[in-house]
Design an enzyme around this catalytic site. Structure first.
Site, PDB file in Angstrom:
ATOM      1  N   GLY A  93       0.828  -1.190   0.000  1.00 47.37           N
ATOM      2  CA  GLY A  93       0.000   0.000   0.000  1.00 47.37           C
ATOM      3  C   GLY A  93       0.868   1.248   0.000  1.00 47.37           C
ATOM      4  N   CYS A  94       0.256   2.385  -0.319  1.00 45.65           N
ATOM      5  CA  CYS A  94       1.037   3.620  -0.407  1.00 45.65           C
ATOM      6  C   CYS A  94       1.583   4.041   0.954  1.00 45.65           C
ATOM      7  CB  CYS A  94       0.213   4.732  -1.034  1.00 45.65           C
ATOM      8  SG  CYS A  94      -1.398   4.992  -0.273  1.00 45.65           S
ATOM      9  N   TYR A  95       0.744   4.006   2.001  1.00 42.74           N
ATOM     10  CA  TYR A  95       1.238   4.357   3.332  1.00 42.74           C
ATOM     11  C   TYR A  95       2.328   3.386   3.801  1.00 42.74           C
ATOM     12  CZ  TYR A  95      -2.537   7.778   4.265  1.00 42.74           C
ATOM     13  OH  TYR A  95      -3.375   8.864   4.256  1.00 42.74           O
ATOM     14  N   GLU A 149       2.366  12.115  -0.523  1.00 46.62           N
ATOM     15  CA  GLU A 149       2.195  11.451   0.768  1.00 46.62           C
ATOM     16  C   GLU A 149       3.400  11.767   1.652  1.00 46.62           C
ATOM     17  OE1 GLU A 149      -0.222   7.848   0.875  1.00 46.62           O
ATOM     18  OE2 GLU A 149       1.673   6.886   1.358  1.00 46.62           O
TER      19      GLU A 149
END
EC number: 1.2.1.38
Length: 351
Positions: free
Chosen positions: A152-154, A245
């Site tokens: 996932g991006c996080y 992010e």
């Protein structure tokens, strides 16, 4: 040396943000040709009618998954939502190697996946053997992988900051706090009230407080470095910007360790990496504008005013390093290509 054989690529879920970004990146790849793009609800539409900026990228109509021809596809990028993705991947022929951008194969434990995502996994054996594709830590496994699960991006931004220091033993597994912020594109292209301009603009809010699905994913990977289970505090926030992010991580130093040894562990890990930059001590903190539109991750380390603690900050573009760019980076490794192919645009979009 002879010319590299052209690889045929398919993008499943071409009408979403990650699908569109995947197609854009593939269009710049010298050794990959897009041969199929699926989008069930928009089947029959040409790509440029949905994404005008992708005019000329794919010469054909988007089709339903069951109508696509995968007989000559070498690599399939699944940009479908979780749950939907594993259904689609199960129908692909054996000639397709797969990079899945959804959450469906990120958990090695099918029961954990079911508890986090509220759906039984179709194939417990496949999720157990899938390669977790955080490229910088997965290269040897990627070479023979048939199924790769993109983080996932996080977790991508968080784990790039934490895995080296966890492995080096310079921080404690206790009391790790991750304050994460993402642009609105991280929520996908689906129509959601909270993503409307009037709801998201000119404000900043946290969401899924104490319950976000990426926390168990982060814990799974950190546990392999600490060689022990752990629990992190993870809170995401939605920022009124399109992409980008930033994670700000607070951790306890291990006995005898300093900010300098944390910085040294990160610098040693990433010294030869094309896409990860550890900033010098005392430099400016990372900024999402400094990585926007690239496959880069910028990391910096700071001393906390609280004794015995350290602050690590990481920034990525959630749609590239946090998603489609990392997927292409993984595919390059899978097929023995230069890892930077299709991704060698190192200068960010600024301002």
């Amino acid at each position: 040396m002879g010319k590299t054989a052209q690889l045929n690529a398919a993008v499943l879920g071409a009408s979403g943000y990650t699908g569109a970004e995947m197609l854009r990146l593939l269009a710049m790849h010298p050794d990959m040709t897009i041969t199929a793009a699926t989008a069930n609800s928009l089947a029959g539409r040409r790509l440029e009618s949905v994404f005008p900026h992708l005019n000329g990228v794919f010469d054909g109509e988007m089709v339903r998954l069951e109508d696509a021809n995968f007989s000559n596809v070498d690599i399939a990028f699944s940009c479908l939502p979780h749950g939907t993705s594993q259904d689609a991947i199960a129908e692909l022929p054996s000639n397709c190697r797969v990079v899945d951008l959804s959450a469906d194969y990120r958990f090695r434990d099918a029961d954990l996946y079911a508890s986090v995502y509220g759906r039984e996994h179709l194939n417990a054996e496949a999720t157990r053997s899938a390669i977790y594709g955080l490229t910088e830590f997965a290269r040897l496994s990627l070479k023979d992988a048939e199924l790769v699960a993109c983080p996932g991006c996080y977790p991508t931004a968080t784990l790039l900051c934490l895995l080296p220091v966890a492995a080096a033993g310079v921080i404690s597994k206790q009391n790790i706090i991750i304050d994460a912020k993402s642009g609105v594109s991280g929520a996908g292209r689906g129509l959601k009230e909270g993503n409307l301009f009037c709801e998201a603009a000119e404000g900043l809010h946290s969401y899924a407080v104490g319950t976000h699905r990426h926390a168990p994913e982060i814990e799974q990977e950190l546990a392999t470095r600490f060689d022990a289970d752990l629990t992190v505090t993870f809170t995401p926030h939605l920022v009124p910007m399109t992409r980008g992010e930033l994670v700000t991580i607070y951790a306890e130093l291990s006995a005898g360790e300093t900010v300098e040894t944390v910085h040294a562990a990160l610098s040693e890990q990433f010294k030869d990496e094309p896409f990860v930059r550890v900033r010098p001590l005392g430099d400016l903190p990372p900024d999402t504008r400094h990585v926007r539109g690239t496959n880069r991750c910028d990391i910096a380390v700071f001393k906390d005013r609280a004794e015995g603690r350290v602050i690590i900050i990481g920034a990525i573009d959630n749609l590239i390093k946090g998603s489609s760019g990392q997927a292409l980076q993984n595919a390059n490794v899978m097929f023995g290509l230069d890892e930077t192919k299709g991704l060698d645009f190192l200068t960010p979009l600024f301002p």
